[in-house]
Write a protein that holds these residues in place. Structure first.
Motif, mmCIF file in Angstrom:
data_model
loop_
_atom_site.group_PDB
_atom_site.id
_atom_site.type_symbol
_atom_site.label_atom_id
_atom_site.label_comp_id
_atom_site.label_asym_id
_atom_site.label_seq_id
_atom_site.Cartn_x
_atom_site.Cartn_y
_atom_site.Cartn_z
ATOM 1 N N ASP A 4 2.637 -11.090 23.639
ATOM 2 C CA ASP A 4 3.573 -11.073 22.873
ATOM 3 C C ASP A 4 3.165 -12.695 22.519
ATOM 4 O OD1 ASP A 4 4.268 -9.014 22.371
ATOM 5 O OD2 ASP A 4 6.815 -9.287 22.948
ATOM 6 N N TYR A 5 2.493 -13.760 23.668
ATOM 7 C CA TYR A 5 2.722 -15.008 23.253
ATOM 8 C C TYR A 5 1.398 -15.437 22.127
ATOM 9 C CZ TYR A 5 1.042 -14.664 28.102
ATOM 10 O OH TYR A 5 0.000 -14.787 29.722
ATOM 11 N N TYR A 6 0.184 -14.633 22.487
ATOM 12 C CA TYR A 6 -1.001 -15.447 21.664
ATOM 13 C C TYR A 6 -0.984 -15.443 20.847
ATOM 14 C CZ TYR A 6 -3.668 -14.475 25.653
ATOM 15 O OH TYR A 6 -4.282 -13.879 27.361
ATOM 16 N N THR A 7 -1.665 -16.443 19.736
ATOM 17 C CA THR A 7 -1.926 -16.821 18.943
ATOM 18 C C THR A 7 -2.292 -16.983 17.767
ATOM 19 O OG1 THR A 7 -1.507 -18.760 19.353
ATOM 20 C CG2 THR A 7 0.640 -18.360 19.072
ATOM 21 N N GLY A 8 -3.620 -16.969 18.909
ATOM 22 C CA GLY A 8 -5.080 -16.738 17.317
ATOM 23 C C GLY A 8 -6.289 -15.780 18.258
ATOM 24 N N PHE A 9 -6.738 -16.878 19.194
ATOM 25 C CA PHE A 9 -8.120 -16.463 19.315
ATOM 26 C C PHE A 9 -8.206 -15.569 20.948
ATOM 27 C CE2 PHE A 9 -11.337 -18.361 22.605
ATOM 28 C CZ PHE A 9 -12.396 -17.294 22.161
ATOM 29 N N VAL A 10 -8.554 -14.473 21.352
ATOM 30 C CA VAL A 10 -7.945 -14.242 22.459
ATOM 31 C C VAL A 10 -9.908 -13.382 22.819
ATOM 32 C CG1 VAL A 10 -6.374 -13.402 22.145
ATOM 33 C CG2 VAL A 10 -7.987 -11.885 20.680
ATOM 34 N N TYR A 11 -9.789 -13.376 24.009
ATOM 35 C CA TYR A 11 -10.988 -13.005 24.483
ATOM 36 C C TYR A 11 -10.837 -11.620 25.640
ATOM 37 C CZ TYR A 11 -11.027 -17.492 27.383
ATOM 38 O OH TYR A 11 -10.874 -17.943 28.597
ATOM 39 N N GLU A 12 -12.061 -10.556 26.014
ATOM 40 C CA GLU A 12 -12.350 -9.768 27.083
ATOM 41 C C GLU A 12 -13.752 -9.914 27.894
ATOM 42 O OE1 GLU A 12 -8.029 -7.272 27.520
ATOM 43 O OE2 GLU A 12 -10.233 -6.422 27.012
ATOM 44 N N ILE A 13 -13.458 -10.274 28.750
ATOM 45 C CA ILE A 13 -14.831 -10.005 29.399
ATOM 46 C C ILE A 13 -15.059 -8.433 30.759
ATOM 47 C CG2 ILE A 13 -16.240 -10.584 31.636
ATOM 48 C CD1 ILE A 13 -15.716 -13.602 30.696
ATOM 49 N N ARG A 14 -15.742 -7.430 30.056
ATOM 50 C CA ARG A 14 -15.464 -6.359 30.337
ATOM 51 C C ARG A 14 -16.681 -6.043 31.639
ATOM 52 N NH1 ARG A 14 -12.641 -2.623 25.578
ATOM 53 N NH2 ARG A 14 -10.796 -4.536 26.033
ATOM 54 N N ASN A 15 -16.528 -5.369 32.215
ATOM 55 C CA ASN A 15 -17.311 -3.986 33.490
ATOM 56 C C ASN A 15 -18.434 -2.896 31.641
ATOM 57 O OD1 ASN A 15 -19.268 -3.362 34.991
ATOM 58 N ND2 ASN A 15 -17.755 -2.896 35.943
ATOM 59 N N SER A 16 -19.613 -3.788 31.959
ATOM 60 C CA SER A 16 -20.370 -2.910 30.942
ATOM 61 C C SER A 16 -19.854 -1.572 31.226
ATOM 62 C CB SER A 16 -21.957 -3.626 30.992
ATOM 63 O OG SER A 16 -21.628 -4.509 30.411
ATOM 64 N N GLY A 17 -20.514 -1.372 32.689
ATOM 65 C CA GLY A 17 -20.541 0.163 33.072
ATOM 66 C C GLY A 17 -19.447 1.064 32.844
ATOM 67 N N HIS A 18 -18.235 -0.005 32.696
ATOM 68 C CA HIS A 18 -17.126 0.717 32.976
ATOM 69 C C HIS A 18 -16.606 0.273 31.129
ATOM 70 C CE1 HIS A 18 -12.862 2.174 33.337
ATOM 71 N NE2 HIS A 18 -13.230 2.838 34.740
ATOM 72 N N LYS A 19 -16.096 0.801 30.416
ATOM 73 C CA LYS A 19 -15.585 -0.224 28.998
ATOM 74 C C LYS A 19 -14.058 -0.217 28.775
ATOM 75 C CE LYS A 19 -19.415 0.842 26.026
ATOM 76 N NZ LYS A 19 -19.141 1.720 24.474
ATOM 77 N N LEU A 20 -13.496 0.218 29.563
ATOM 78 C CA LEU A 20 -12.208 0.118 30.131
ATOM 79 C C LEU A 20 -11.675 -0.825 30.881
ATOM 80 C CD1 LEU A 20 -10.265 3.631 29.421
ATOM 81 C CD2 LEU A 20 -11.040 1.386 28.048
ATOM 82 N N GLN A 21 -12.660 -1.253 32.191
ATOM 83 C CA GLN A 21 -11.868 -2.017 33.681
ATOM 84 C C GLN A 21 -12.433 -3.871 32.597
ATOM 85 O OE1 GLN A 21 -14.994 -2.591 36.432
ATOM 86 N NE2 GLN A 21 -13.627 -1.794 37.903
ATOM 87 N N VAL A 22 -11.246 -4.366 32.622
ATOM 88 C CA VAL A 22 -11.271 -5.246 32.245
ATOM 89 C C VAL A 22 -11.372 -6.539 33.631
ATOM 90 C CG1 VAL A 22 -9.397 -7.596 31.683
ATOM 91 C CG2 VAL A 22 -9.682 -5.314 30.751
ATOM 92 N N LEU A 23 -12.458 -7.364 33.327
ATOM 93 C CA LEU A 23 -12.339 -8.160 34.929
ATOM 94 C C LEU A 23 -11.923 -9.821 34.148
ATOM 95 C CD1 LEU A 23 -16.653 -7.449 34.699
ATOM 96 C CD2 LEU A 23 -14.739 -6.576 36.232
ATOM 97 N N ALA A 24 -12.232 -10.245 33.485
ATOM 98 C CA ALA A 24 -11.264 -11.258 32.730
ATOM 99 C C ALA A 24 -10.066 -11.268 31.445
ATOM 100 C CB ALA A 24 -12.670 -12.190 33.102
ATOM 101 N N GLY A 25 -9.758 -12.500 30.814
ATOM 102 C CA GLY A 25 -9.052 -12.168 29.472
ATOM 103 C C GLY A 25 -8.139 -13.238 29.480
#
Length: 385
Positions: A335-356
């Motif tokens: 809930d605390y995000y207000t603007g720019f957001v990003y995630e870095i995901r495993n290209s071979g597994h689109k649902l696997q979030v490596l960083a956010g």
């Protein structure tokens, strides 16, 4: 700087296999090596944290996964479910001036469907940067270079979103404030947002009320309705001044009816659907957003200009814009995000979030800071590497 392994060697690991422990320790060692090379001092945070900030500000997805406990004096505590809120609390308590960077690494605890309930994160938070878009670009650069330092052969996909653009678009569509609030809360959860849009696109069913009350509500006769409510309260032995006044109740009933009569018309729904379908490489994002705003006659110049400046700063940091993806429907479920957001995901597994990560400018004030402090940061999930 405290050795990286000391933060991972403080408790036994009955759940993790020996090979997994080795892999996590190796990832932690690489993360702390990255901090050292970039002149970042590692901060430590208690595993037991006050529960209230997480329950109030972390978002529904995280709230339902928190491990709760109680102190000897009855205070609600929880096992640390993430690092951003503890970093904010430490900064406020320390009285440090800004700008300020915090690097961290260690264990977080979340209830999970599988056997694991503890995970390992490392990340960087930045407070008080004067230039918002440069700080955003710096955060994304830190996240990508740190991840590649830890796992240089990992094939990754970088996804960009922006809560502020979504909020500005809702405001430009002149939707009722209550609807805007509901949609902002659902942003990033596609299933919930689609369900909400479906509900709002058809008139709501009004509650069943006596004919006399319905007639007064339909015609908006606040005073007559208040007098009727007061009469009914007196007849049933309820004191009209004991709680909400008859005037307050009447006004609220009429307001509820007005909301129930509203629904998303086809023009507004088409604009929402059009916006949520935007999914382009970052080098094409500004042009695509400008076309969208022009098609639907929406005043979004300010947020698009800020977004475009951020894109230039990201480009200046050496990141390839053609390899970054802007998805207008993408948000992060905190809930605390207000603007720019990003995630870095495993290209071979689109649902696997490596960083956010992303921007959360209101959070420090909500946690007790005396002045607004802009903030942006990220976490890397070491277990996934």
């Amino acid at each position: 700087m405290k050795p990286a392994l000391s933060l991972l060697d403080r408790r036994p690991y009955p759940i993790l296999a020996a090979c997994k422990i080795h892999e996590v320790k190796a990832a932690a060692e690489a993360a702390f090596n990255y901090f050292s090379k970039n002149g970042l001092t590692v901060s430590e945070f208690s595993i037991l944290q006050p529960a209230e900030p997480f329950l109030n500000m972390a978002g529904e997805d995280l709230r339902r996964r928190i491990f709760m406990t109680t102190s000897d004096n009855g205070d609600s505590l929880c096992l640390r479910p993430e690092f951003t809120i503890p970093v904010c609390l430490k900064h406020i308590a320390s009285g440090h001036t800004t700008p300020q960077h915090y690097a961290y690494g260690g264990e977080v605890f979340r209830q999970s469907c599988d056997a694991n309930s503890s995970f390992y994160q490392a990340g960087i938070e930045e407070f008080g940067a004067a230039n918002e878009t440069e700080a955003d670009a710096r955060s994304l650069r830190y996240a990508t270079t740190m991840l590649r330092h830890i796992a240089p052969t990992r094939d990754i996909t970088i996804l960009i979103g922006d809560h502020a653009i979504f909020a500005a678009m809702l405001a430009a569509l002149k939707l009722p404030d209550g609807w805007q609030k509901k949609m902002r809360r659902c942003f990033g959860n596609n299933k919930q947002l689609r369900t909400l849009l479906s509900e709002l696109s058809r008139p709501m069913q009004s509650p069943s009320l006596p004919h006399t009350v319905s007639k007064l509500i339909t015609h908006g006769h606040v005073q007559a309705l208040a007098e009727f409510i007061e009469e009914q309260m007196l007849n049933t032995g309820i004191c009209p001044s004991a709680g909400r006044t008859p005037q307050d109740i009447a006004a609220r009933l009429i307001e509820k009816q007005a909301i129930a009569d509203l629904h998303l018309d086809s023009v507004v729904l088409a604009a929402l659907e059009d916006f949520l379908s935007i999914n382009v490489s970052l080098d094409k994002a500004e042009q695509t957003l400008n076309y969208f705003a022009a098609r639907h006659d929406l005043a979004l110049e300010d947020v698009i200009t800020l977004f475009a400046t951020r894109i230039k700063d990201i480009d200046n940091r050496g990141l390839d814009l053609t390899e970054l993806r802007y998805n207008a429907a993408f948000g992060r479920p905190l809930d605390y995000y207000t603007g720019f957001v990003y995630e870095i995901r495993n290209s071979g597994h689109k649902l696997q979030v490596l960083a956010g990560g992303g921007r959360y400018d209101r959070l420090l004030t909500m946690l007790g800071a005396s002045i607004p402090i802009p903030a942006v940061g990220f976490s890397i999930w070491l277990d996934q590497l």
